[in-house]
Each structure stands twice: as structure tokens, then as C-alpha cells.
Scaffold this active site. Structure first.
Site, PDB file in Angstrom:
ATOM      1  N   HIS A   1       0.817  -1.216   0.000  1.00 23.98           N
ATOM      2  CA  HIS A   1       0.000   0.000   0.000  1.00 23.98           C
ATOM      3  C   HIS A   1       0.851   1.268   0.000  1.00 23.98           C
ATOM      4  CE1 HIS A   1      -3.791  -2.095   0.800  1.00 23.98           C
ATOM      5  NE2 HIS A   1      -3.152  -2.811   1.704  1.00 23.98           N
TER       6      HIS A   1
ATOM      7  N   VAL B   1       1.916 -18.886  24.803  1.00 22.57           N
ATOM      8  CA  VAL B   1       2.036 -18.243  26.109  1.00 22.57           C
ATOM      9  C   VAL B   1       0.729 -18.441  26.878  1.00 22.57           C
ATOM     10  CG1 VAL B   1       2.397 -16.073  27.340  1.00 22.57           C
ATOM     11  CG2 VAL B   1       3.675 -16.552  25.230  1.00 22.57           C
TER      12      VAL B   1
ATOM     13  N   LYS C   1     -11.929  -1.642   3.383  1.00 22.38           N
ATOM     14  CA  LYS C   1     -11.791  -1.219   1.997  1.00 22.38           C
ATOM     15  C   LYS C   1     -12.727  -1.954   1.067  1.00 22.38           C
ATOM     16  CE  LYS C   1      -7.070   0.274   2.743  1.00 22.38           C
ATOM     17  NZ  LYS C   1      -5.661   0.179   2.353  1.00 22.38           N
TER      18      LYS C   1
ATOM     19  N   CYS D   1       5.378 -30.355  -8.820  1.00 23.80           N
ATOM     20  CA  CYS D   1       4.030 -29.780  -8.939  1.00 23.80           C
ATOM     21  C   CYS D   1       3.920 -29.165 -10.327  1.00 23.80           C
ATOM     22  CB  CYS D   1       3.812 -28.726  -7.850  1.00 23.80           C
ATOM     23  SG  CYS D   1       2.281 -27.790  -8.032  1.00 23.80           S
TER      24      CYS D   1
ATOM     25  N   CYS E   1       1.119 -28.039 -11.912  1.00 24.56           N
ATOM     26  CA  CYS E   1       0.214 -26.883 -11.995  1.00 24.56           C
ATOM     27  C   CYS E   1       0.970 -25.575 -11.773  1.00 24.56           C
ATOM     28  CB  CYS E   1      -0.908 -26.990 -10.963  1.00 24.56           C
ATOM     29  SG  CYS E   1      -2.078 -28.326 -11.233  1.00 24.56           S
TER      30      CYS E   1
END
Length: 482
Positions: free
Chosen positions: A74, A197, A273, A423, A425
Site C-alpha cells: 500500500h 504463552v 476497503k 508440482c 500446476c
């Protein structure tokens, strides 16, 4: 190891996942190994005299909000002017853009279009341009309807105009978090995974009672994300409440990528947004997120209603998109606190800093947040000591803007494993998987490997390569080389 992996050299990193914690005291403990916690650890690693522990309840870095980010770098054009978030996002954008270029993190400066679909939204665009200017972003400019459709010809009918934000970019959030953590542990930060924790006591120093025993530290940084308010209360404070805001997203196959050229943003509302359409550095297209305030901080499941809403919104913005194949559906939880700013506060009397309410802009702001927290620690009495530059890291390329390992003949000639696809793909090679498994912070399972290599992230979602991937992980578990 070639530059497709990670060439950092130095002392062996300390990464623990099981057994009792080391019986020693640290100068600083950072709770939470998301993108912000890892950035803070990396920044503190520049001070070699400090003993730093990075603690994470899950079995990998970036397992919480960070892994389900919308992956946008951003500019901060629409942050609330004058807020800490606005300043840190603006500074963080500059810092992370430079760091990404240095470290090989995929970034594509595609720009964004804030699209107005009715007269009310159109009237809001000049105010958003003024807001951008107040945030020191001067490049926003309005587009007419004709200009908008010239830039995005596949946009749905009825858009009246847009605000063009050319500085918005897409980035790989997985590689960013891992790069920070890798530099931190190679420089001496001790990373303790599977370390939740459970309680904290104080006797002039912090005693963190965890699922793996007690860890002692003089200073404590709470970067626990969705659990930041819980840890805050365990430290005797009640300054804010985190409401998990679920964002569901659809990931469309790479065949959809030619449909969109920019990040397409709606005019924002009080909830966020809104639903966007965005390309990714991996060649996919994202649609989402939803914005659903929940009570359960573990509710990362998707819903039929959420998917239906996304398809409805997507059909208006980019009609052809919803006809494309969806390869994945996922949801992430953002840490909403009811305040339009980060919840960062120092408590010097307890040698404690809260880093809460870090929303979707936290990825962009991460390096600036880390610098800010380091200053707060120094102001709280921590003696930082001498400073050094960290040895650079060069991350494996997961993006489509630059050649992947299987497209680099010189790499394959040196090591044929980079030409052996596991892989198909996502075109992930055996060499890439081997490097990830041998890395300083290796994956603990298929999801961690996916974030490091893209294996199982494609249209078959591991149907064909899943068995091979599992076998490689099992061999790693047995101490065998992939």
C-alpha cells in the site's frame, strides 16, 4: 546451494519446535511470529549484544493473519491522516519496496483504480484525492468513465469514473515474512515454535509460562496479533479488545489473469476497503475479502453465504471473472479494535510494549513498525549496544514476473533437480522443494511448503503432486535428503 535457495551463511540458526525451552534469560522476548513480529526480530538482530527470543504458538512463521493477507503493498493514500498508521505505512512502503528489490521478494507495480459505481461514490473521489494529498501522496488523479474503461475494458457496465493510484503494488506476503525471519535467526535470534504463552508473571523481569516451559526476558514485545488483547490482560492491562474480522477470499486460476490489469478497489466504508479484485504475483486473481465481525478467533472457515456474496460483487466489477475456475477459497482474520489506528503503546514501568490492532496494512508497514518499536525499547531503558548491517538474504522467486527456476537453463545445467517438476500446476521443481526443506526455517507440513514454493497451490490443489510432496516431507522428517 544455488541462488534459487538461500545463500546466507553464518552460525547455525536456533529454531526449536519441541522439548523444553532453553534455561537462559533473554534481553527481549517477542510474542508472535507474524510479519510484524518477524520484522521486529530482524531489526533487533542488528544489535549483536542483545539476546532475542521470537515466540510463536503455531508451528511456522506467518501462520496467522499474515498468511491470509490480500498481498498489496500500500501507498497509504487512504489512511486516516495524522495517525501513527498513516506515517508507518508511508514509511513502510518505501522501506519494503527497497527491501523486496534487494531480497528478491516478488513485487509488481500494477497500480490501483478506486472505482465509483454511483453518483455518491463519484462525489467521494475528490475527498479521497485530498486525503491522499494529506498523506503526502500526490500522484492520485481522477479518471473519467471513458478513461477508466480504456484502462480496464473488461470492467462491468455502469462505472462512472475512478481515482487512479499508480503507486499501489502487489507483493508476496509469504516470502516477506520468511525473509525477515530468516535474517533474524541467521543473525542470532532464537525462534521457538509451538510455544503458546499461557500466563505471564513479573518480578522485575518477565516470566512467560508457555506450553513448553518458562521463558525469562527483561523486555517483552506483544506482537500476538489476534491474541494481543489476551496477552495484554495477562500483563495487567485492559486497553483494547480485538474483534476478529473474517475476510473470505476466492482465488481464480491463472487463466483469469488477462482479465484485469490493476487492483480494482471499491470506495471504502467504515468496515474496511471492501471487496476488491486484484491480480497476484503468482499469476492468479483474488476476489475479496468479506468483512464479518465474529467472536471466535479461530473461525477461519469459509461459508456459502460469504462465497455467494463475493461472486455477486465480483459479477458487477468484472463479469467474466466469475465464469473462470476457482482454485482455492480461504479466509483470514484481521485484528479489529474499533479504532482507526494501530494500538502501539510502551509501558516502561513494566518493560513492555504492545503492538496491537495491526490490520491489513501491517505487511506494508512492517519494517517501519519494527524501527518504531526499536526506538520505544530504547526509550524504555533497553541498551541496544553497537549496530551492524545484516548479511543480505536472497529469497527464491515465487512470482511470475521473473523467470522461475525451471525456466533457467544455466541453473538446470548446474543442477538438474531444478528441471524436474514435482508440482506441474505451479511448475515447482524438486530443487526448489529440496532447498525449502533444507532452509534455516524449514516447513513443518504441506501448507508451510506451499508458502515457500507454491507446491499444491494450483488448479489441482495437490491432487496429482500431493503424494510426492508428502513423501518428500516424510523423508525430511527421517533426516533424509530430498
Amino acid at each position: 546451494m544455488t541462488d534459487a535457495g538461500n545463500p546466507l551463511r553464518g552460525r547455525p540458526p536456533t529454531v526449536t519446535v519441541e522439548g523444553a525451552l532453553p534455561e537462559r534469560s533473554y534481553d527481549i522476548a517477542i510474542v508472535g511470529a507474524g510479519v510484524v513480529g518477524c520484522a521486529i526480530a530482524r531489526r533487533l538482530a542488528r544489535h549483536p549484544r542483545l539476546r532475542v527470543a521470537l515466540i510463536e504458538a503455531q508451528d511456522d512463521v506467518g501462520q496467522g493473519t499474515s498468511k491470509a493477507n490480500t498481498a498489496i503493498l500500500h501507498t497509504g493514500f487512504d489512511a486516516a491522516p495524522g495517525t501513527l498508521e498513516a506515517r508507518l505505512v508511508r514509511e513502510g512502503h518505501t522501506r519494503l519496496a527497497a527491501y523486496a528489490a534487494e531480497s528478491g521478494i516478488p513485487v509488481e507495480p500494477v497500480g490501483a483504480l478506486l472505482v465509483a459505481w454511483d453518483e455518491e461514490q463519484l462525489a467521494a473521489l475528490p475527498k479521497l484525492a485530498a486525503k491522499a494529498k494529506a498523506n503526502s501522496y500526490d500522484e492520485a488523479r481522477p479518471l473519467s468513465g471513458a478513461e477508466l474503461y480504456e484502462r480496464e475494458p473488461r470492467l462491468g457496465p455502469g462505472a462512472l469514473g475512478a481515482l487512479h493510484i499508480p503507486g499501489e503494488s502487489i507483493i508476496c506476503p509469504w516470502t516477506t515474512t520468511l525473509a525477515y525471519a530468516t535474517q533474524a535467526v541467521r543473525a542470532g535470534v532464537e525462534l521457538h515454535l509451538n510455544t503458546g504463552v499461557e500466563q505471564v508473571t513479573w518480578d522485575g523481569g518477565h516470566h512467560l509460562h508457555t506450553s513448553r516451559g518458562t521463558l525469562r526476558a527483561r523486555h517483552l514485545v506483544n506482537a500476538a496479533g489476534l491474541g494481543a488483547d489476551t496477552l495484554d490482560r495477562r500483563l495487567g492491562r485492559d486497553d483494547f479488545t480485538v474483534t476478529p474480522r473474517r475476510g473470505q477470499l476466492l482465488v481464480f486460476d491463472t487463466f483469469a489473469r488477462p482479465l484485469v490489469r490493476h487492483i480494482l478497489l471499491p470506495v471504502p466504508t467504515a468496515l474496511g476497503k471492501g471487496v476488491l479484485v486484484a491480480p497476484t504475483v503468482y499469476g492468479n486473481v483474488l476476489l475479496g475479502p468479506t468483512a464479518e465481525d465474529l467472536d471466535d478467533k479461530r473461525a477461519t472457515g469459509t461459508t456459502a453465504e460469504g462465497i455467494a456474496l463475493l461472486r455477486e460483487r465480483g459479477r458487477r466489477v468484472l463479469p467474466a471473472l466469475v465464469e473462470e475456475e476457482v482454485t482455492a477459497v480461504y479466509a483470514g482474520l484481521r485484528a479489529a479494535t474499533g479504532q482507526e489506528d494501530y494500538r502501539i503503546a510502551a509501558h516502561p514501568e513494566r518493560s513492555y510494549i504492545t503492538v496491537g490492532g495491526i490490520r491489513s496494512t501491517g505487511l506494508t508497514a512492517s519494517l517501519a513498525i519494527a524501527e518504531h518499536i526499536t526506538g520505544l525499547l530504547a526509550d524504555s531503558g533497553l541498551v541496544l549496544g553497537p549496530e551492524r548491517d545484516l548479511e543480505p538474504v536472497r529469497m527464491p522467486n515465487l512470482g511470475e514476473a521473473y523467470p522461475r527456476p525451471h525456466q533457467r537453463p544455466e541453473l538446470i545445467a548446474a543442477d538438474p533437480a531444478y528441471g524436474t517438476l514435482v508440482c506441474h500446476c505451479e511448475r515447482v521443481s524438486l530443487g526448489e522443494i529440496r532447498d525449502a526443506l533444507a532452509g534455516p526455517i524449514p516447513p513443518r507440513g504441506p501448507d508451510g511448503l506451499r508458502r515457500r514454493t507454491r507446491a499444491r497451490a494450483g488448479r489441482c490443489q495437490g491432487f496429482y503432486c500431493g503424494a510426492a510432496v508428502r513423501e518428500l516431507l516424510e523423508r525430511q522428517g527421517r533426516g533424509e535428503r530430498a
